[in-house]
Design an enzyme around this catalytic site. Structure first.
Site: not given
Ligand code: DGL
Length: 273
Positions: A10-11, A73, A153, A185, A187
């Site tokens: 993932d990023s 991702c 985040e 996504c 997140h």
């Protein structure tokens, strides 16, 4: 029985939401996770940059002799899944977009499906293309939600600002009367309660990472490359391109267990071969 690890990338840390599902479904499997935390976020970067970074990560994981690669991702899956498949050769590559798109098409009764993701994922139209490949009659409405990643985040999972942001982003999605919404996504599953609340109970939320983990378990069983539940020497390796401490703290919080994290400099690592 195949002891090689599952490579997940993932990023950043978001792909750990998929790892959590892998732990639940296949606790015996060895895992190598790569999070490019020094270069996150990818969702606002150009396609050429994302392709370049993605190739570097795929090269690194292939060098570790993984048995399967998971593009956790959505942004990388949206614009760079082909380059990963070319590099991987005979190693199977699964990604969250294939898995999420399939689950949404199966789930939707009204055939009106919403997708939310980063600007790059939404602009690529990758979810809609893959859904139309499965059912040309589905109507897909996509909405970019660029502020969701920084809000997660920041740890503002239940914050008032996040709720207001969700209301704003999801207003046009609600107007489309979708019965299924893809959390496109890494997140977004962490914002599930807020998103569900705004969309209403009648809308089914699809977690692409979780769907992908389910696909992996089917694939490993089918090709008989799964690892026996009886063996005990399970290993997990976590790699980050930024701070080990920062990664370790969040990873342990999200996974609920201790993890060993190593720093890697991709430019140096790949140069040495
Ligand atoms: N992992 C990315 C995704 O799933 C979100 C974070 C980023 O923008 O890099 O799209």
């Amino acid at each position: 029985m195949d002891k090689r690890a599952i490579g997940v990338f993932d990023s950043g840390l978001g792909g750990l939401t998929a790892v959590r599902r892998l732990h639940a479904l296949m606790p015996q499997e060895n895992i190598i996770y790569f999070g490019d935390t020094a270069r996150v976020p990818y969702g606002v970067k150009s396609v050429a940059t994302i392709e370049h970074f993605t190739q570097q990560i795929a090269d690194f994981l292939l060098q570790q002799q993984v048995k399967v690669l998971i593009i956790a991702c959505n942004t990388m899956a949206a614009v760079a899944s082909q380059v990963v498949k070319e590099k991987a050769g005979a190693i199977p590559v699964l990604d969250v977009i294939d898995a999420g798109a399939r689950a949404a098409v199966v789930e939707s009764r009204s055939r009106a499906i919403g997708v939310i993701g980063t600007p790059t994922t939404v602009n690529s139209n990758a979810y809609a293309r893959r859904m139309h490949g499965l059912d040309s009659g589905v109507r897909v409405y996509s909405q970019a939600c660029p502020l969701f990643v920084p809000l997660v985040e920041e740890g503002w999972l239940e914050h008032e600002v996040t709720r207001l942001t969700a209301q704003e982003y999801l207003k046009p999605v609600l107007a489309e009367n979708v019965d299924t919404l893809v959390l496109g996504c890494t997140h977004y599953p962490l914002l599930r309660p807020i998103i569900q609340n705004v969309m209403g109970k009648g809308v089914k939320l699809i977690d692409s990472g979780a769907e992908c983990a389910r696909d992996i378990s089917v694939l490993l069983n089918y090709f008989e490359i799964n690892r026996s539940r009886e063996v005990e020497d399970k290993t997990e390796e976590y790699y980050t391109t930024a701070s080990v401490l920062g990664f370790k703290e969040i990873a342990e919080q999200w996974l609920g267990e201790e993890v060993a994290v190593q720093h890697v400099d991709l430019d140096k690592e790949l140069e040495n071969d």
